[in-house]
Design an enzyme around this catalytic site. Structure first.
Site, PDB file in Angstrom:
ATOM      1  N   SER A 167       0.824  -1.216   0.000  1.00  0.00           N
ATOM      2  CA  SER A 167       0.000   0.000   0.000  1.00  0.00           C
ATOM      3  C   SER A 167       0.858   1.267   0.000  1.00  0.00           C
ATOM      4  O   SER A 167       2.005   1.264   0.437  1.00  0.00           O
ATOM      5  CB  SER A 167      -0.903   0.024   1.224  1.00  0.00           C
ATOM      6  OG  SER A 167      -1.622  -1.175   1.340  1.00  0.00           O
TER       7      SER A 167
HETATM    8  N1  SAH Z   1      -0.349  -5.264   3.915  1.00  0.00           N
HETATM    9  C1  SAH Z   1       0.458  -5.585   2.761  1.00  0.00           C
HETATM   10  C2  SAH Z   1      -0.221  -5.249   1.449  1.00  0.00           C
HETATM   11  C3  SAH Z   1      -1.471  -5.974   1.268  1.00  0.00           C
HETATM   12  S1  SAH Z   1      -1.943  -6.317  -0.398  1.00  0.00           S
HETATM   13  C4  SAH Z   1       1.820  -4.925   2.818  1.00  0.00           C
HETATM   14  O1  SAH Z   1       2.103  -4.177   3.757  1.00  0.00           O
HETATM   15  O2  SAH Z   1       2.612  -5.174   1.919  1.00  0.00           O
HETATM   16  C5  SAH Z   1      -3.252  -7.429   0.023  1.00  0.00           C
HETATM   17  C6  SAH Z   1      -2.785  -8.811   0.360  1.00  0.00           C
HETATM   18  O3  SAH Z   1      -3.903  -9.529   0.835  1.00  0.00           O
HETATM   19  C7  SAH Z   1      -2.257  -9.594  -0.826  1.00  0.00           C
HETATM   20  O4  SAH Z   1      -0.976 -10.057  -0.567  1.00  0.00           O
HETATM   21  C8  SAH Z   1      -3.245 -10.732  -0.975  1.00  0.00           C
HETATM   22  O5  SAH Z   1      -2.658 -11.934  -1.437  1.00  0.00           O
HETATM   23  C9  SAH Z   1      -3.767 -10.871   0.434  1.00  0.00           C
HETATM   24  N2  SAH Z   1      -5.071 -11.525   0.572  1.00  0.00           N
HETATM   25  C10 SAH Z   1      -6.141 -11.491  -0.259  1.00  0.00           C
HETATM   26  N3  SAH Z   1      -7.149 -12.227   0.228  1.00  0.00           N
HETATM   27  C11 SAH Z   1      -6.719 -12.748   1.410  1.00  0.00           C
HETATM   28  C12 SAH Z   1      -7.311 -13.597   2.389  1.00  0.00           C
HETATM   29  N4  SAH Z   1      -8.553 -14.083   2.243  1.00  0.00           N
HETATM   30  N5  SAH Z   1      -6.569 -13.918   3.474  1.00  0.00           N
HETATM   31  C13 SAH Z   1      -5.301 -13.462   3.630  1.00  0.00           C
HETATM   32  N6  SAH Z   1      -4.691 -12.658   2.726  1.00  0.00           N
HETATM   33  C14 SAH Z   1      -5.395 -12.300   1.638  1.00  0.00           C
END
Ligand code: SAH
Length: 245
Positions: free
Chosen positions: A93
């Protein structure tokens, strides 16, 4: 005797020596952290310049090296005001959003926090600035493994990362004081509400998973839940069980 003479001869030129050495000391710190200036500029312009006022959040964002959470080819953009690719079509993000969500969560030392969507591990690292009890779940196996290894390598050894569907939370470590979802969902996963303490807060980008969402804060109380719709955001979609509904 000879030695002490040499030292006493050095004393008058000591200030000059320090002046000569200072720039190389500065250069050394630049060498060990080539992005120190960029990070400082990001904190001042993009965070303080907006509405990030929590001193500890500013300190965390000014300390944690975001460039170590992206591939080397993106390192030079790590302190720019936008998200960056982290592989598998996912993104880390925008720094402002990480800071804003952290400021809203307002974690206290000793509180237990659960993150859904580990991604690069950067948000988890920022959370660990506030409390030792950080749990994070990532549904994409490769990202979960990479983030787990990266966090260990960078010394964030207390952060617990697990591969799985964050929809179901992490019952073994519940209840949590705070839960932060960093992927877009069209509804609040009920297991996450169940695993929240009374008085706890849940932060989630809620709405359409393909367009934009509203960053929503839910505070769980014994009388019910208090819901606050905060600002418009754009997150990558949450996948897994959440899509069944
Ligand atoms: N917080 C992260 C960025 C998040 S991007 C950082 O600091 O880099 C969103 C992430 O959520 C992605 O990696 C995606 O694979 C994950 N995601 C999507 N659905 C999910 C779920 N049901 N459970 C866990 N992770 C999930």
């Amino acid at each position: 005797m000879e030695n002490s003479k040499t030292y006493s001869r050095l004393i008058p030129i000591l200030p000059a020596l320090i002046l000569i050495l200072l720039p190389s000391l500065f250069a050394f710190s630049q060498e060990t952290d080539p992005y120190a200036t960029a990070r400082e500029r990001m904190v001042i312009n993009d965070l303080l310049g907006r509405d990030i006022t929590n001193r500890r959040v500013l300190e965390a964002m000014g300390t944690i090296k975001r460039h170590l959470f992206v591939a080397p080819r993106y390192a030079s953009q790590a302190y720019a005001d936008h998200p960056l690719p982290i592989g598998e079509g996912q993104t880390i993000s925008q720094p402002y959003i990480v800071a804003l969500m952290t400021q809203i969560l307002d974690l206290r030392p000793g509180e237990k926090v659960l993150e859904i969507g580990t991604g690069s591990g950067y948000q988890a690292a920022v959370l660990s600035f506030f409390t030792d009890q950080v749990y994070s779940i990532e549904i994409r196996k490769r990202l979960a493994q990479e983030a787990g290894m990266r966090l260990k390598r960078l010394g964030y050894s207390k952060i617990m990362v697990k591969h799985g569907d964050g929809y179901f939370g992490w019952p073994e470590h519940a209840p949590f004081d705070a839960i932060i979802v960093t992927a877009a969902a069209n509804h609040i996963p009920p297991p996450l509400m169940d695993q929240l303490k009374y008085g706890g807060r849940l932060l989630i980008p809620l709405g359409s998973t393909t367009y934009y969402q509203t960053l929503t804060k839910i505070t769980k109380t014994r009388e019910g839940s208090k819901v606050e719709h905060l600002i418009g955001v754009v997150f990558v979609p949450m996948i897994g069980k959440v899509l069944d509904r």
